[in-house]
Design a protein around this motif. Structure first.
Motif, PDB file in Angstrom:
ATOM      1  N   TRP A 127       0.663  -1.186  -0.091  1.00  0.00           N
ATOM      2  CA  TRP A 127       0.036  -0.105   0.071  1.00  0.00           C
ATOM      3  C   TRP A 127       0.766   1.397   0.069  1.00  0.00           C
ATOM      4  N   PHE A 128       2.087   1.175   0.106  1.00  0.00           N
ATOM      5  CA  PHE A 128       2.940   2.441   0.002  1.00  0.00           C
ATOM      6  C   PHE A 128       3.955   2.221  -0.948  1.00  0.00           C
ATOM      7  N   LYS A 129       3.441   1.751  -2.227  1.00  0.00           N
ATOM      8  CA  LYS A 129       4.389   1.813  -3.513  1.00  0.00           C
ATOM      9  C   LYS A 129       4.419   3.349  -3.872  1.00  0.00           C
ATOM     10  N   PRO A 130       5.452   3.622  -4.809  1.00  0.00           N
ATOM     11  CA  PRO A 130       5.331   4.916  -4.938  1.00  0.00           C
ATOM     12  C   PRO A 130       4.567   5.813  -6.029  1.00  0.00           C
ATOM     13  N   TRP A 131       3.634   4.750  -6.565  1.00  0.00           N
ATOM     14  CA  TRP A 131       2.494   5.371  -7.453  1.00  0.00           C
ATOM     15  C   TRP A 131       1.348   5.730  -6.952  1.00  0.00           C
ATOM     16  N   TYR A 132       1.165   5.378  -5.543  1.00  0.00           N
ATOM     17  CA  TYR A 132      -0.129   5.526  -4.991  1.00  0.00           C
ATOM     18  C   TYR A 132      -0.250   7.042  -4.505  1.00  0.00           C
ATOM     19  N   TRP A 133      -1.387   7.784  -4.666  1.00  0.00           N
ATOM     20  CA  TRP A 133      -1.333   9.072  -4.341  1.00  0.00           C
ATOM     21  C   TRP A 133      -0.900   9.488  -3.002  1.00  0.00           C
ATOM     22  N   TRP A 134      -1.469   8.667  -2.039  1.00  0.00           N
ATOM     23  CA  TRP A 134      -1.029   8.827  -0.792  1.00  0.00           C
ATOM     24  C   TRP A 134       0.245   8.508  -0.184  1.00  0.00           C
ATOM     25  N   SER A 135       0.832   8.160  -0.994  1.00  0.00           N
ATOM     26  CA  SER A 135       2.620   7.909  -0.626  1.00  0.00           C
ATOM     27  C   SER A 135       3.157   8.891  -0.114  1.00  0.00           C
ATOM     28  N   TRP A 136       2.699  10.399  -0.944  1.00  0.00           N
ATOM     29  CA  TRP A 136       3.402  11.507  -0.442  1.00  0.00           C
ATOM     30  C   TRP A 136       2.472  12.248   0.010  1.00  0.00           C
ATOM     31  N   PRO A 137       2.870  13.181   1.289  1.00  0.00           N
ATOM     32  CA  PRO A 137       4.144  13.341   1.795  1.00  0.00           C
ATOM     33  C   PRO A 137       4.715  12.259   2.821  1.00  0.00           C
ATOM     34  N   ILE A 138       3.792  11.101   2.956  1.00  0.00           N
ATOM     35  CA  ILE A 138       4.167  10.068   4.189  1.00  0.00           C
ATOM     36  C   ILE A 138       5.630   9.684   3.699  1.00  0.00           C
ATOM     37  N   LEU A 139       5.789   9.194   2.280  1.00  0.00           N
ATOM     38  CA  LEU A 139       7.051   8.722   1.498  1.00  0.00           C
ATOM     39  C   LEU A 139       7.346   9.827   0.480  1.00  0.00           C
ATOM     40  N   PRO A 140       8.288  10.649   0.868  1.00  0.00           N
ATOM     41  CA  PRO A 140       8.823  12.017  -0.188  1.00  0.00           C
ATOM     42  C   PRO A 140       9.055  11.192  -1.519  1.00  0.00           C
ATOM     43  N   LEU A 141       9.910  10.228  -1.514  1.00  0.00           N
ATOM     44  CA  LEU A 141      10.169   9.805  -2.837  1.00  0.00           C
ATOM     45  C   LEU A 141       8.999   9.401  -4.071  1.00  0.00           C
ATOM     46  N   GLY A 142       7.918   9.254  -3.278  1.00  0.00           N
ATOM     47  CA  GLY A 142       6.792   9.067  -4.254  1.00  0.00           C
ATOM     48  C   GLY A 142       6.667  10.136  -5.257  1.00  0.00           C
ATOM     49  N   LEU A 143       7.189  11.437  -4.918  1.00  0.00           N
ATOM     50  CA  LEU A 143       6.754  12.635  -5.973  1.00  0.00           C
ATOM     51  C   LEU A 143       7.820  12.498  -7.179  1.00  0.00           C
ATOM     52  N   SER A 144       9.007  11.892  -6.823  1.00  0.00           N
ATOM     53  CA  SER A 144      10.019  11.472  -7.879  1.00  0.00           C
ATOM     54  C   SER A 144       9.170  10.791  -9.174  1.00  0.00           C
ATOM     55  N   TRP A 145       8.474   9.698  -8.619  1.00  0.00           N
ATOM     56  CA  TRP A 145       7.882   8.725  -9.480  1.00  0.00           C
ATOM     57  C   TRP A 145       6.699   9.473 -10.239  1.00  0.00           C
ATOM     58  N   HIS A 146       6.053  10.220  -9.589  1.00  0.00           N
ATOM     59  CA  HIS A 146       4.942  10.901 -10.088  1.00  0.00           C
ATOM     60  C   HIS A 146       5.388  11.865 -11.045  1.00  0.00           C
ATOM     61  N   LYS A 147       6.791  12.616 -10.893  1.00  0.00           N
ATOM     62  CA  LYS A 147       7.315  13.729 -11.863  1.00  0.00           C
ATOM     63  C   LYS A 147       7.453  12.735 -13.293  1.00  0.00           C
ATOM     64  N   GLN A 148       8.267  11.791 -13.170  1.00  0.00           N
ATOM     65  CA  GLN A 148       8.437  10.830 -14.219  1.00  0.00           C
ATOM     66  C   GLN A 148       7.129  10.543 -14.958  1.00  0.00           C
ATOM     67  N   ARG A 149       6.221  10.151 -14.443  1.00  0.00           N
ATOM     68  CA  ARG A 149       4.959   9.846 -15.058  1.00  0.00           C
ATOM     69  C   ARG A 149       4.280  10.989 -15.722  1.00  0.00           C
ATOM     70  N   LEU A 150       4.143  12.115 -14.938  1.00  0.00           N
ATOM     71  CA  LEU A 150       3.769  13.161 -15.509  1.00  0.00           C
ATOM     72  C   LEU A 150       4.579  13.624 -16.825  1.00  0.00           C
ATOM     73  N   ASP A 151       5.714  13.668 -16.817  1.00  0.00           N
ATOM     74  CA  ASP A 151       6.319  14.043 -18.021  1.00  0.00           C
ATOM     75  C   ASP A 151       6.193  12.993 -19.131  1.00  0.00           C
ATOM     76  N   ASP A 152       6.010  11.676 -18.832  1.00  0.00           N
ATOM     77  CA  ASP A 152       6.051  10.609 -19.944  1.00  0.00           C
ATOM     78  C   ASP A 152       4.716  10.400 -20.551  1.00  0.00           C
ATOM     79  N   LEU A 153       3.748  10.135 -19.506  1.00  0.00           N
ATOM     80  CA  LEU A 153       2.366   9.576 -19.804  1.00  0.00           C
ATOM     81  C   LEU A 153       1.097  10.504 -19.257  1.00  0.00           C
TER      82      LEU A 153
END
Length: 491
Positions: free
Chosen positions: A284-310
């Protein structure tokens, strides 16, 4: 003759709702058109590979878990991140035969992957997988990586990886190489192999005879196949570009567990390049889940890549409809508030009074819990965290207003938890902590300071319910006309 005030209010509300629907439809159409254009550009730019490379990055995908779509998105983001860092190798997806055809087409045509369709390998250890770990029953499909004999070397990777820089030097490693993020067992989230049908057939034979498997999945099986890897030398890529033979351990920098980051809130892995982040955490705390940030700050890095690509075109229609729904709830609640005057029951006995009182209190508490729960489950899981948290808070606010007006509760008491959550998000997202320990202490300190307010809100809600139930003017016997008093309506 003019319309009555109530009719005018409903006419204005209907016009606003129609305008919202038109705007939502237009925005959704624009988002979908933008997504199609982005996909067409990606297909033109990346397209299916024009030639086969000598090496490949491979991932696998199978169906049958509650999170199939999330892993589909994760695989696409990860594979595109390889193109971003300039990986000079094919990108191969080992897909089970039941992966939807439109997903396969998108990954082949838009993401430039080579898709290899396989039948699921039967897991003889399935009985050892209990509870949540049953999602790993098809991870033995990773063994198909040894059948990719068109390539000299293959890097097998899980979908929960983020590539920070090029790792093509790993193709110089030997017949099998993996990272020890655990002191005793290597991690199968990334490993290098030399394809071989003989090795693959030997592994199938091991499955048939039931070789020991510590966890019932690919991790335990491969550890059993290479039990002496811990004693092997560390891999260092030869400067002349030649390939090594044998088995090697890989430096930790090729599989940096995200938990290492949270200790200091920056990477400090000196042994080897800091190339790949992995998230072997709770599902439940994989980086692509929206609730992973800011609980786990690195999730935002994954979403930045997705926003740029998809982008997020697939989720936009759902998001717009949810915003519209919450806006309608707030509007209707506001218009209907003057009519929420009383609760009626038949007072036949004191015992029945106590039962009705208890049911009303339980209903109110359950309604508050539902108001905080429903938005969490209806928001698309892979939406951007900032958008997801904003939609969640908006939804809780709308449903909280509805509960407050339905049960005649003080709005501030119902939304105290909402305010505490906003404060907690701000504390967790504060960007200037000196380290993870300071961040955790700040979170615990905030929770300690806010707990009295949360308890006071619970007491206030219960007192309000009790006072409401004890007010005689608001509760009449069924079948009796309500007395005309100044308390006959609550505003």
């Amino acid at each position: 003759m003019g319309w009555p005030p109530a009719a005018r209010r409903w006419a204005v509300f209907a016009a606003c709702a129609a305008a919202w629907l038109v705007l939502a439809g237009a925005a959704a159409a624009a988002a979908e058109e933008k997504g199609r254009e982005r996909g067409a550009v990606a297909a033109h730019a990346q397209g299916p590979p024009q030639r086969r490379h000598r090496h490949a990055y491979a991932a696998m995908m199978y169906m049958g878990t509650p999170r199939d779509y999330e892993f589909y998105v994760a695989v696409r983001v990860m594979m595109r991140s390889l193109a971003r860092v300039g990986a000079d190798a094919d990108r191969v997806l080992i897909a089970s035969a039941d992966v939807p055809a439109d997903w396969v087409r998108a990954m082949r045509e838009e993401d430039g992957m080579r898709v290899v369709v396989v039948e699921n390998l039967k897991n003889p250890y399935e009985g050892n997988l209990g509870g949540i770990n049953r999602r790993f029953k098809l991870t033995l499909n990773k063994l198909y990586a040894w059948t990719l004999v068109d390539y000299e070397r293959v890097i097998m990777i899980d979908s929960d990886n983020i590539f920070l820089q090029n790792t093509d030097e790993l193709f110089q490693c030997g017949q099998f190489c993996a990272v020890f993020i655990n002191p005793c067992y290597f991690h199968t989230g990334l490993f290098v192999l030399q394809p071989s049908m003989d090795v693959f057939k030997g592994m199938l034979h091991d499955l048939e005879i039931g070789r020991d498997n510590s966890d019932g999945a690919d991790q335990g099986f491969l550890v059993g196949c290479y039990p002496d890897l811990l004693d092997k030398p560390m891999f260092h890529p030869p400067e002349n570009g030649t390939k090594l033979n044998g088995t090697y351990r890989l430096p930790l920098g090729y599989q940096m567990d995200a938990s290492y980051y949270y200790l200091k809130l920056h990477w400090h892995v000196p042994c080897g390049p800091n190339s790949v982040i992995t998230f072997p955490s709770a599902p439940w705390f994989k980086p692509w889940y929206w609730w992973s940030w800011p609980i786990l700050p690195l999730g935002l890095s994954w979403h930045k890549q997705r926003l740029d690509d998809l982008g997020y075109a697939a989720e936009m229609p759902v998001i717009l409809m949810e915003v519209l729904m919450y806006a309608i709830i707030i509007t209707i609640t506001r218009l209907a508030k003057p009519g929420m005057t009383k609760l009626c029951y038949n007072r036949r006995s004191e015992k029945q009074n106590a039962m009705v009182y208890g049911l009303i209190k339980m209903s109110a508490i359950l309604a508050i819990v539902v108001a905080y729960t429903i938005p969490f489950f209806i928001i698309p899981r892979t939406v951007h965290p900032i958008m997801g948290w904003s939609l969640y808070l908006f939804g809780v606010f709308a449903l909280g207003v509805l509960v407050s007006n339905t049960f005649l509760l003080p709005l501030l008491a119902v939304l105290t938890t909402w305010l505490a959550m906003v404060g907690m998000l701000l504390v967790m997202a504060f960007p200037w902590y000196h380290g993870g320990i300071v961040r955790v202490l700040a979170i615990f300190g905030y929770a300690f300071c806010s707990s009295p307010f949360l308890w006071a809100s619970v007491v206030r809600v219960m007192d309000s319910l009790q006072n409401m139930l004890e007010r005689e003017p608001f509760f009449t016997r069924l079948g009796e006309p309500a007395p005309e008093t100044e308390f006959s309506k609550l505003y």
